[in-house]
Enzyme design. Structure first.
Site, mmCIF file in Angstrom:
data_model
loop_
_atom_site.group_PDB
_atom_site.id
_atom_site.type_symbol
_atom_site.label_atom_id
_atom_site.label_comp_id
_atom_site.label_asym_id
_atom_site.label_seq_id
_atom_site.Cartn_x
_atom_site.Cartn_y
_atom_site.Cartn_z
ATOM 1 N N TYR A 156 13.541 -64.829 61.384
ATOM 2 C CA TYR A 156 14.151 -63.602 60.909
ATOM 3 C C TYR A 156 14.885 -62.733 61.877
ATOM 4 O O TYR A 156 15.885 -62.467 61.671
ATOM 5 C CB TYR A 156 12.913 -62.615 60.366
ATOM 6 C CG TYR A 156 13.283 -61.158 60.297
ATOM 7 C CD1 TYR A 156 14.300 -60.785 59.288
ATOM 8 C CD2 TYR A 156 12.884 -60.429 60.857
ATOM 9 C CE1 TYR A 156 14.724 -59.600 58.988
ATOM 10 C CE2 TYR A 156 13.186 -58.993 60.762
ATOM 11 C CZ TYR A 156 14.025 -58.483 59.905
ATOM 12 O OH TYR A 156 14.431 -57.168 59.776
ATOM 13 N N THR A 204 17.342 -54.127 63.362
ATOM 14 C CA THR A 204 15.997 -53.911 63.740
ATOM 15 C C THR A 204 15.834 -54.047 65.088
ATOM 16 O O THR A 204 16.651 -54.626 66.013
ATOM 17 C CB THR A 204 15.241 -55.002 62.851
ATOM 18 O OG1 THR A 204 14.013 -55.014 63.339
ATOM 19 C CG2 THR A 204 15.928 -56.290 63.278
ATOM 20 N N ASP A 205 14.486 -53.434 65.828
ATOM 21 C CA ASP A 205 14.088 -53.530 66.975
ATOM 22 C C ASP A 205 13.929 -54.893 67.406
ATOM 23 O O ASP A 205 13.866 -55.301 68.604
ATOM 24 C CB ASP A 205 13.032 -52.479 67.086
ATOM 25 C CG ASP A 205 11.845 -52.867 66.595
ATOM 26 O OD1 ASP A 205 11.792 -53.493 65.966
ATOM 27 O OD2 ASP A 205 10.831 -52.163 66.459
HETATM 28 P P1 NAD Z 1 13.391 -55.606 51.257
HETATM 29 O O1 NAD Z 1 13.146 -56.787 51.599
HETATM 30 O O2 NAD Z 1 12.634 -54.360 50.808
HETATM 31 O O3 NAD Z 1 14.993 -55.204 50.699
HETATM 32 C C1 NAD Z 1 15.930 -56.251 50.845
HETATM 33 C C2 NAD Z 1 16.804 -55.845 49.691
HETATM 34 O O4 NAD Z 1 18.013 -56.818 49.761
HETATM 35 C C3 NAD Z 1 16.287 -56.299 48.323
HETATM 36 O O5 NAD Z 1 16.572 -55.493 47.365
HETATM 37 C C4 NAD Z 1 17.077 -57.813 48.055
HETATM 38 O O6 NAD Z 1 17.021 -57.995 46.666
HETATM 39 C C5 NAD Z 1 18.285 -57.578 48.582
HETATM 40 N N1 NAD Z 1 19.171 -58.951 48.876
HETATM 41 C C6 NAD Z 1 18.356 -59.766 49.602
HETATM 42 N N2 NAD Z 1 19.200 -60.872 49.629
HETATM 43 C C7 NAD Z 1 20.616 -60.293 49.137
HETATM 44 C C8 NAD Z 1 21.771 -61.094 49.160
HETATM 45 N N3 NAD Z 1 21.942 -62.205 49.435
HETATM 46 N N4 NAD Z 1 22.636 -60.263 48.310
HETATM 47 C C9 NAD Z 1 22.301 -59.033 47.881
HETATM 48 N N5 NAD Z 1 21.070 -58.343 48.076
HETATM 49 C C10 NAD Z 1 20.155 -59.169 48.855
HETATM 50 O O7 NAD Z 1 13.933 -54.876 52.952
HETATM 51 P P2 NAD Z 1 13.937 -53.594 53.741
HETATM 52 O O8 NAD Z 1 12.550 -53.469 54.342
HETATM 53 O O9 NAD Z 1 14.155 -52.588 52.707
HETATM 54 O O10 NAD Z 1 14.764 -53.835 54.712
HETATM 55 C C11 NAD Z 1 16.276 -53.309 54.441
HETATM 56 C C12 NAD Z 1 17.222 -53.527 56.018
HETATM 57 O O11 NAD Z 1 16.559 -52.715 56.795
HETATM 58 C C13 NAD Z 1 17.002 -54.993 56.334
HETATM 59 O O12 NAD Z 1 18.320 -55.439 56.938
HETATM 60 C C14 NAD Z 1 15.885 -55.184 57.387
HETATM 61 O O13 NAD Z 1 16.519 -55.992 58.518
HETATM 62 C C15 NAD Z 1 16.266 -53.828 57.924
HETATM 63 N N6 NAD Z 1 15.146 -53.044 58.738
HETATM 64 C C16 NAD Z 1 13.938 -53.130 58.178
HETATM 65 C C17 NAD Z 1 12.640 -52.683 58.757
HETATM 66 C C18 NAD Z 1 11.435 -52.310 58.269
HETATM 67 O O14 NAD Z 1 10.446 -52.078 58.607
HETATM 68 N N7 NAD Z 1 11.279 -52.994 56.586
HETATM 69 C C19 NAD Z 1 12.884 -52.132 60.198
HETATM 70 C C20 NAD Z 1 14.333 -52.118 60.730
HETATM 71 C C21 NAD Z 1 15.011 -52.730 59.911
HETATM 72 O O1 DAU Z 2 10.353 -53.832 63.704
HETATM 73 C C1 DAU Z 2 11.006 -53.921 62.547
HETATM 74 C C2 DAU Z 2 10.686 -54.880 61.545
HETATM 75 O O2 DAU Z 2 9.354 -54.393 61.061
HETATM 76 C C3 DAU Z 2 11.462 -55.168 60.557
HETATM 77 O O3 DAU Z 2 12.795 -55.678 60.903
HETATM 78 C C4 DAU Z 2 10.972 -56.239 59.358
HETATM 79 O O4 DAU Z 2 11.791 -56.281 58.310
HETATM 80 C C5 DAU Z 2 9.632 -55.558 58.876
HETATM 81 O O5 DAU Z 2 9.133 -56.574 57.995
HETATM 82 C C6 DAU Z 2 8.537 -55.433 60.149
HETATM 83 O O6 DAU Z 2 8.387 -56.632 60.768
HETATM 84 P P1 DAU Z 2 6.805 -56.897 61.237
HETATM 85 O O7 DAU Z 2 6.595 -58.427 61.263
HETATM 86 O O8 DAU Z 2 6.405 -56.061 62.474
HETATM 87 O O9 DAU Z 2 5.966 -56.216 59.948
HETATM 88 P P2 DAU Z 2 4.819 -56.820 59.146
HETATM 89 O O10 DAU Z 2 4.570 -55.754 58.280
HETATM 90 O O11 DAU Z 2 5.000 -58.123 58.361
HETATM 91 O O12 DAU Z 2 3.687 -56.655 59.905
HETATM 92 C C7 DAU Z 2 3.375 -55.438 61.058
HETATM 93 C C8 DAU Z 2 2.194 -56.005 61.790
HETATM 94 O O13 DAU Z 2 0.911 -56.186 61.301
HETATM 95 C C9 DAU Z 2 2.523 -57.333 62.454
HETATM 96 O O14 DAU Z 2 1.952 -57.503 63.789
HETATM 97 C C10 DAU Z 2 1.689 -58.426 61.802
HETATM 98 C C11 DAU Z 2 0.604 -57.457 61.357
HETATM 99 N N1 DAU Z 2 -0.167 -57.938 60.023
HETATM 100 C C12 DAU Z 2 0.770 -58.067 58.996
HETATM 101 C C13 DAU Z 2 0.218 -58.226 57.582
HETATM 102 C C14 DAU Z 2 1.055 -58.577 56.363
HETATM 103 C C15 DAU Z 2 -1.605 -57.726 59.871
HETATM 104 O O15 DAU Z 2 -2.315 -57.618 60.622
HETATM 105 N N2 DAU Z 2 -1.865 -58.170 58.372
HETATM 106 C C16 DAU Z 2 -1.215 -58.324 57.544
HETATM 107 O O16 DAU Z 2 -1.883 -58.650 56.359
#
Ligand code: NAD
Ligand code: DAU
Length: 331
Positions: A148, A122-123
């Protein structure tokens, strides 16, 4: 026949990745390893051909299981993680377990079986930026803020150490904020969309001046496939699609697209990162990658809103519990 092991493939980005991999024929067989935590769902993979996608329920920290699955794979793509910042502020322990110990367990297995690993990061490992700062590049120093992001930074360091010390073949990608179908409704964008569909008021943390760099999940996964086919082992690639916007802009866009009246300011996140912004020039110039939804958050959000509208059965059963958890914290 090529086999790909995808950890966390029942979560948001992982499930979309498995779908894209099958659609593109990027692997003949995909094995998904997922613990099915609160964030993972078997039905995120519904409709996929069972002979092409095999599901294994288990923990990425289970060394015996991980070793046996890695042995069967040509390539391993590691998505499994605890992913929500707000949860890490309440209880960091599962973040340490899965994100650090899980990555270590996988690294030991790919080392033992000499398999190629792509690590999804992640960033947030870079910390945050001020309004006029240059965007993060692959050489920006790590400065994570939350439990995290610190656990993700640790996992990246482990991957680099295994490459350098043991000659493991691996790549890393650091991506910005994703949005799209199957995203858990605890996250910002789907929370607001389902708030409006459920006749609740959208919730903005603090002033809403924080900036995130939004990318559609299909663009993220397309970039990962480009790295798998053309990336160089030992390299890190930033993924982003020039999607910077304040949270206030995004919530107002969602309200506008859905014809909603307004939103409410709620308690801010402790230690809230101010701005993330990714420079993805290396990916674009070296691998020739470009995003489909570039600069078009409105179009991507409209597609995402339509998905949540059409898939109410997917989110409705958990909505009350998710909102009750936020309400306890004044959010
Ligand atoms: P998510 O929480 O939706 O999914 C995570 C998955 O991992 C789930 O299916 C969960 O059951 C599984 N998991 C958790 N613990 C586990 C374990 N111990 N063993 C096996 N499986 C397990 O997350 P996401 O948003 O899909 O993120 C996926 C990946 O991408 C993560 O590594 C996250 O850090 C990275 N990432 C996410 C974002 C974002 O914006 N969501 C951005 C950049 C990077
Ligand atoms: O930047 C990449 C990351 O983006 C990933 O590594 C993480 O897994 C992913 O969850 C996400 O992290 P953020 O903390 O940026 O995402 P989130 O959706 O929780 O929140 C986005 C922004 O919105 C953050 O500045 C907090 C704000 N927020 C969040 C929620 C849930 C609100 O203002 N209201 C809300 O209800």
């Amino acid at each position: 026949m090529s086999t790909m092991l995808v950890t966390g493939g029942a979560g948001f980005i992982g499930a979309n990745f498995v779908r894209l991999t099958i659609e593109r024929g990027a692997a003949d067989h995909v094995v998904v390893l997922d613990k099915l935590t609160y964030a993972g769902r078997r039905d995120n993979l519904a409709g996929l051909d069972a002979s092409a996608v095999e599901f294994v329920e288990g923990d990425v920290c289970d060394a015996g299981l991980v070793s046996s699955l890695v042995a069967r794979a040509d390539t391993v793509v590691h998505f499994a993680a605890e992913s929500h910042n707000d949860n890490s502020l309440r209880d960091p322990s599962p973040f340490i377990h899965t994100n650090i110990l899980g990555t270590y367990t996988l690294l030991e297995a790919v080392r033992a079986h000499d398999r190629y690993l792509h690590h999804i990061s992640t960033d947030e490992v870079f910390g945050d930026l001020g309004p006029g700062d240059p965007r993060f590049t692959e050489t920006t120093a790590y400065a994570p803020s939350s439990p995290y992001s610190a656990s993700k930074a640790s996992s990246d360091h482990l991957v680099r150490a295994w490459v350098r010390s043991f000659g493991v073949r691996a790549t890393i990608s650091n991506c910005s904020n994703n949005y799209g179908p199957y995203q858990h409704i605890e996250k910002f964008i789907p929370r607001q969309i389902t708030n409006i569909l459920d006749r609740r008021t959208p919730k903005l943390y603090g002033t809403g001046e924080q900036i995130r760099d939004w990318i559609h999940v299909d663009d993220h996964n397309d970039a990962v496939l480009a790295i798998l086919s053309r990336g160089r082992s030992g390299e890190t690639y930033n993924i982003g699609s020039d999607g910077e916007a304040t949270n206030r802009t995004v919530i107002e866009l969602i309200c506008d697209l859905m014809g909603a009246e307004g939103y409410e300011h709620v308690a801010d996140r402790p230690g809230h990162d101010q701005r993330y912004a990714m420079d993805a020039s290396k990916l674009r110039t070296e691998l020739g990658w470009s995003p489909r939804y570039t600069g078009d958050l409105r179009a991507g959000l409209a597609d995402t809103i339509a998905w949540y509208r059409d898939n109410e059965a997917w989110w409705r059963p958990i909505k009350d519990a998710v909102e009750a958890g936020y309400a306890k914290r004044g959010q």
